[in-house]
Design a protein around this motif. Sequence first.
Motif, short mmCIF file in Angstrom:
data_model
loop_
_atom_site.label_atom_id
_atom_site.label_comp_id
_atom_site.label_asym_id
_atom_site.label_seq_id
_atom_site.Cartn_x
_atom_site.Cartn_y
_atom_site.Cartn_z
N GLU A 132 16.23 19.44 -42.06
CA GLU A 132 14.94 18.71 -41.26
C GLU A 132 15.41 17.62 -40.36
N SER A 133 16.15 16.71 -40.77
CA SER A 133 16.73 15.49 -39.77
C SER A 133 17.39 16.13 -39.06
N GLU A 134 18.11 16.90 -39.24
CA GLU A 134 19.28 17.60 -38.02
C GLU A 134 18.30 18.25 -36.90
N SER A 135 17.35 19.15 -37.37
CA SER A 135 16.58 19.74 -36.53
C SER A 135 15.69 18.86 -35.69
N ASP A 136 15.28 17.62 -36.13
CA ASP A 136 14.43 16.66 -35.59
C ASP A 136 15.28 16.14 -34.14
N ILE A 137 16.67 15.79 -34.66
CA ILE A 137 17.47 15.37 -33.52
C ILE A 137 17.65 16.22 -32.51
#
Length: 267
Positions: A191-196
């Motif tokens: 999820e954090s990776e997709s946010d970035i």
Amino acid sequence: MRHCSKLLLSSIIASSVFLLSGCSSSPTGRQQVLLFSEQDMSQLGAQSFEQLKQQEKISTDTKKQRYVQCVTDAITAKVGPQPGFDKWEVVVFESKQINAFALPGGKIGVYTGLLNVATNQDQLATVIGHEIGHVLAQHSNERLSRSQLANAGLQISSIALGGQQYGDAAMAGLGLGVQYGILMPYGRAQESESDIIGLKLMAEAGFDPYQSVELWKNMAKASNGQQPPELLSTHPSHDTRIDDLKEGITELPAYDPSKPNCDALRS
């Protein structure tokens, strides 16, 4: 006993080679194990999307469809050609769910409930960019690979992705529950990776990255102190997400404000 030891050693060596052959790096450099080809994943995503379109109610509101398509087109234009599929397809589903998803094969679904929370094109671009990030980082492949390693050992080569026996595992890998349309959260790192990734994509497409923070503030308000919306049903928390986005924005180059006027299609 000696024969068993040899078999065990052979199995360990074979397993190690198999796992190493599936090792890859995500767009942010995070190490992944990907056991399925992009073509297989695209086929699975396309098949699942067709089933979703048969079971979910597709919106007949042409304005909403054009609006969502406009935002999506602006972002996918910055992505470039993808292995496994030729073009992106977006469908708006009539539902109160505050959600969206993207499947391997370039299949994007947006629920009309999201449009009540993402109040402008920049906020919608935040969500669509995030979901496209899942596809670019092959998160479905990663989750399905982990599932098969945990539940079916290393007999991956014998698995038919669309087969009856492994249907539930395949759907879980795509982020879909046993009942189509029920979306399951990815892990914290994904999820954090997709946010970035999504933040970078929306900025490159000309959308205001600062609106990503406003979007997640709206999502927090939408929870009203009760069960959070589907897009908040996973880690990291919305507070952490907002802080990470603020930090990510400082690392972006100046965004191009010559974005398409998709909001005009909504009214």
